[in-house]
Design an enzyme around this catalytic site. Structure first.
Site, PDB file in Angstrom:
ATOM      1  N   SER A 128      -9.700  21.281  68.533  1.00 40.19           N
ATOM      2  CA  SER A 128      -9.866  20.750  67.183  1.00 40.19           C
ATOM      3  C   SER A 128     -10.568  21.465  66.240  1.00 40.19           C
ATOM      4  O   SER A 128     -11.148  22.608  66.861  1.00 40.19           O
ATOM      5  CB  SER A 128     -10.570  19.207  67.076  1.00 40.19           C
ATOM      6  OG  SER A 128     -11.033  18.678  66.049  1.00 40.19           O
ATOM      7  N   TYR A 141     -18.292  14.976  70.151  1.00 43.11           N
ATOM      8  CA  TYR A 141     -16.829  15.205  70.130  1.00 43.11           C
ATOM      9  C   TYR A 141     -16.865  16.873  69.767  1.00 43.11           C
ATOM     10  O   TYR A 141     -15.970  17.349  70.314  1.00 43.11           O
ATOM     11  CB  TYR A 141     -16.462  14.493  69.111  1.00 43.11           C
ATOM     12  CG  TYR A 141     -14.685  14.689  68.846  1.00 43.11           C
ATOM     13  CD1 TYR A 141     -13.750  14.215  69.623  1.00 43.11           C
ATOM     14  CD2 TYR A 141     -14.158  15.481  67.552  1.00 43.11           C
ATOM     15  CE1 TYR A 141     -12.573  14.258  69.466  1.00 43.11           C
ATOM     16  CE2 TYR A 141     -12.983  15.725  67.549  1.00 43.11           C
ATOM     17  CZ  TYR A 141     -12.123  15.189  68.528  1.00 43.11           C
ATOM     18  OH  TYR A 141     -10.730  15.305  68.384  1.00 43.11           O
TER      19      TYR A 141
END
Length: 244
Positions: A128, A141
């Site tokens: 990501s 995350y």
């Protein structure tokens, strides 16, 4: 259609929707035998799997070894995100995100490596842009995705001599069902979509199929000299500086 994965076997985790679903379908359309592993139903040869359980990766790979006897392509796409700053979130939330987003890919790679070595396999991890920067309230995350990027490089270095390539993609805002639902929950979804588009130089968000095309390229022989790389795919979002 070019059948560049003819005779190959692939595993895509988290393929019930979004990028995983698009990638699994693209691999199948180009000739691969595709296994998908996730908690819910999906297309292709489905393995019901909960990657919050540390025992799951070994079971998934054992299933493929028995059913197909080979694994040429491993796509680590399954992921989870829980919001909360370091003082808001619980340790359980932290451990869940690290387990699903980082430890499960590590274990899948570990147990798949003997199969991948047999034919010079390819691994693509779905990281990501939050492994490069951070949105608010995403500490676990971000940590998990940054770790996945690091794992990608380490596996590439250690197993390049075995003929195994390992790369990652780092998507930005992609129109997955989760993100589409979030936009639709806004008071004025059209206005929000316009605003979110303006943080991208190309003035729109991405489609799952656009990420799938990059993943499939990295998994293919077209990328035979590419390994240890993190490919940002974000419509230029991280290249554009914000205005004061």
């Amino acid at each position: 259609m070019m059948m560049r994965f003819e005779g190959q076997t692939a595993l895509v985790t988290g393929a019930s929707s979004g990028m995983g679903q698009a990638t699994a379908q693209m691999l199948a359309n180009q000739g691969a035998r595709v296994f998908t592993a996730q908690r819910g139903e999906a297309a292709h040869e489905v393995i019901l799997a909960d990657f919050a359980d540390p025992a799951t990766p070994e079971k998934v790979i054992a299933h493929i070894a028995q059913a197909a006897g080979r694994l040429d392509i491993l796509i680590n796409n399954a992921g989870v995100m829980r919001e909360g700053t370091v003082d808001e979130g619980s340790e359980d939330d932290w451990h869940l995100q690290l387990q699903v987003n980082l430890t499960a890919p590590y274990l899948l790679i570990r147990h798949a490596m003997p199969l991948l070595k047999q034919g010079g396999g390819a691994i693509v991890n779905v990281g990501s842009i939050e492994g490069l920067g951070s949105n608010p309230r995403h500490p676990a995350y971000c940590a998990s995705k940054a770790g996945l990027h690091g794992l990608t490089r380490a596996v590439a270095v250690d197993h390049g001599p075995d003929g195994v390539r390992c790369n990652a993609v780092a998507p930005g805002w992609i129109d997955t069902p989760l993100n589409v639902d979030f936009i639709n929950s806004m008071g004025d979804p059209d206005q929000f979509r316009k605003e979110i588009g303006h943080i991208h130089p190309i003035r729109r968000t991405g489609a799952p199929e656009e990420v799938a095309r990059l993943i499939c390229w990295l998994a293919s022989d077209d990328a035979s000299f590419v390994t240890g790389q993190i490919y940002t795919i974000d419509g230029g979002r991280t290249a554009q500086l914000s205005l004061p």
